[in-house]
Scaffold this motif. Structure first.
Motif, PDB file in Angstrom:
ATOM      1  N   LEU A  65       0.826  -1.219   0.000  1.00 61.14           N
ATOM      2  CA  LEU A  65       0.000   0.000   0.000  1.00 61.14           C
ATOM      3  C   LEU A  65       0.851   1.257   0.000  1.00 61.14           C
ATOM      4  O   LEU A  65       0.368   2.348   0.293  1.00 61.14           O
ATOM      5  CB  LEU A  65      -0.919  -0.011   1.237  1.00 61.14           C
ATOM      6  N   ASN A  66       2.118   1.104  -0.294  1.00 61.03           N
ATOM      7  CA  ASN A  66       3.038   2.243  -0.293  1.00 61.03           C
ATOM      8  C   ASN A  66       3.116   2.864  -1.681  1.00 61.03           C
ATOM      9  O   ASN A  66       3.684   2.263  -2.606  1.00 61.03           O
ATOM     10  CB  ASN A  66       4.419   1.756   0.152  1.00 61.03           C
ATOM     11  N   ASP A 103      -7.402  -1.280  -0.176  1.00 63.03           N
ATOM     12  CA  ASP A 103      -6.947  -1.353   1.208  1.00 63.03           C
ATOM     13  C   ASP A 103      -7.153  -2.791   1.677  1.00 63.03           C
ATOM     14  O   ASP A 103      -7.719  -3.604   0.950  1.00 63.03           O
ATOM     15  CB  ASP A 103      -7.691  -0.350   2.098  1.00 63.03           C
ATOM     16  N   ASN A 107      -9.085  -3.146   7.052  1.00 61.65           N
ATOM     17  CA  ASN A 107      -9.125  -1.676   7.070  1.00 61.65           C
ATOM     18  C   ASN A 107     -10.426  -1.178   6.443  1.00 61.65           C
ATOM     19  O   ASN A 107     -11.012  -0.194   6.914  1.00 61.65           O
ATOM     20  CB  ASN A 107      -7.923  -1.076   6.330  1.00 61.65           C
ATOM     21  N   HIS A 146      -1.862   2.754   7.411  1.00 61.64           N
ATOM     22  CA  HIS A 146      -0.963   1.868   6.671  1.00 61.64           C
ATOM     23  C   HIS A 146       0.397   1.853   7.348  1.00 61.64           C
ATOM     24  O   HIS A 146       0.819   0.866   7.883  1.00 61.64           O
ATOM     25  CB  HIS A 146      -0.836   2.307   5.210  1.00 61.64           C
ATOM     26  N   HIS A 150       1.096  -2.439   6.758  1.00 59.27           N
ATOM     27  CA  HIS A 150      -0.227  -2.190   7.333  1.00 59.27           C
ATOM     28  C   HIS A 150      -0.337  -3.042   8.582  1.00 59.27           C
ATOM     29  O   HIS A 150       0.421  -4.017   8.743  1.00 59.27           O
ATOM     30  CB  HIS A 150      -1.356  -2.479   6.339  1.00 59.27           C
TER      31      HIS A 150
END
Lengths: 294, 294
Positions: A65-66, A103, A107, A146, A150
């Motif tokens: 998720l970066n 996500d 989350n 995150h 995460h």
């Protein structure tokens, strides 16, 4: 009327839905999770049937998720090998030509609970699912967390109880982490039958509440969420809730002074306010918010 | 030139400073922490000597940081009895007639590290001080985390090591929590001498790194900070850092896949970038930000 696509991507099934801007459900379908080659075309076909503005995905993880990473938007070290490294965001983006926001499944559920459910009106909450695995979704300052990767709170260490007949745990990475000690498969391995077949007065539930109370106390001390929501298949045993609350209070031992603790955490460690809909509604919220932030 | 007051309120001493809007220090003094009746007049006298626009306070806790609470802005269950229940925000606000913003000493330090120090440019970090106690300050989405109360990560449970001659711990609330096992007083109780008198090759440090690695791994799994900064008196033993990194990687056991972990956490578990100035600079940042949010 603006329409939005929502995908709750799980290891065994995919839930696909189309909702309007108020969250009203217009269409929903479920597909078995096979390989990307088999499952992706069926999913894009479904979403192509509607003029959706954007797509939100709450997905099994772990995920990248970066935004600065070359692998951004892909599934990483999952045991579901066919999906390992799969760039789910770019795949949907190129197939549908619309914004896509990804996500973790938990989350997404935490987001839905914080906007529409049990944590409505609060700036923070922890959503934990206790089922095939144990996963935690975290909202702080109103937004999913995150950080480096995460949250994976299901993998913090448990302290084995003296009376536990299986003190080693079953997590292939950590042995006696929360998932290794208190997930559905851990329950079944320990007692020889699935949790749903164990009566309310079986010692399994007392032990289960011991571990989940450790998780709740650790969460409260570590990042102090305003609400802890416990969902997933194992939490269908409702007798767990009062025991988890009582043991969490006992573990804190008077250190955290707050009316919620004095009240025995009755309104603090709670069931999902959205039942089993947290995941798909969270995915819808991700879709609605694609324009706010990536 | 706009001036701002900063107070780093500790259990044994109060550090008072006046800085300009660039963070340049103009004046600084230190007072012993006695009772509010003795110490408050000396502090307000100091700040009255400058035309400060606002005051930021990074304070020992626990604190009531909930704006909806009747006790908002006061110190709560501290063992420093003279300060228990003391409304430090309203006391300074009425004495000085300026905006006052309070946070925990460790949240202030974490804020300074995230804006100016080791976590500059990141949206999240955990700052842990290992000294008389163990406390953690937490920044997520660029802002200090409060939540239900505020983080108290020093009180999460430790798993006693088999070779620990003092497996019970000394925390009056939790026995073998991190503070009970790895604070300066725990080190001294276990080995009979203060940590500063123990040589680098003493087994104390291997054990200390075991517990602090448990803390780091638990933090990474629970809320995934982008950086962990370890400060405080005990961390002056620099040989701790490589051992903590190595043991944290070992505890994660390959579960968190990220270049920072592959790199052995060398640039992830780090010393404070601001040395011992994190606390006072964090208090200054709170003062500068009084107008942004309470």
């Amino acid at each position: 009327m603006d329409l939005f696509g929502a995908l709750e991507a799980g290891g065994t099934k995919m839930v696909l839905a189309v909702l309007d801007s108020h969250g009203t459900l217009l269409e929903k379908t479920t597909l078995p999770t096979r390989t990307p080659e088999e499952t992706m075309p069926a999913m894009t076909d479904f979403f192509r049937g509607f003029p959706i503005r954007s797509l939100g995905i709450g997905c099994f993880g772990p995920l990248d998720l970066n935004p600065a990473s070359p692998g951004f938007g892909s599934i990483t070290a999952t045991p579901k090998l066919a999906w390992r490294g799969y760039p789910i965001v770019s795949a949907f983006r190129s197939a549908l030509g619309i914004p896509v926001r990804l996500d973790t499944d938990v989350n997404a559920a935490a987001l839905a609970e914080s906007v529409l459910g049990a944590a409505r009106g609060l700036e923070s909450c922890l959503y934990v699912t206790v089922g095939t695995g144990i996963g935690g979704g975290l909202i702080i300052h109103g937004k999913p967390v995150h950080g480096l990767t995460h949250p994976e709170i299901g993998h913090i260490r448990a302290v084995p109880a003296a009376e536990d007949p299986m003190p080693g745990g079953i997590c292939p990475y950590h042995g006696c982490c929360m998932e290794g000690m208190a997930s559905g498969p851990a329950l079944e391995k320990r007692w020889g039958v699935p949790g749903r077949d164990l009566p309310e007065n079986h010692p399994a539930w007392d032990l289960e509440s011991t571990y989940l109370a450790q998780l709740c106390a650790s969460a409260m001390l570590s990042f102090s969420p305003e609400k802890i929501i416990l969902g997933g298949g194992v939490m269908q045993q409702k007798a767990l809730f009062p025991r988890i609350r009582e043991k969490t209070v006992s573990l804190l031992n008077g250190y955290i002074v707050h009316p919620a603790v004095e009240d025995g955490l009755r309104d603090y460690i709670v069931e999902p306010g959205l039942g089993t809909e947290s995941g798909i509604l969270g995915s819808w919220l991700l879709a609605v918010r694609t324009e706010e932030e990536s």
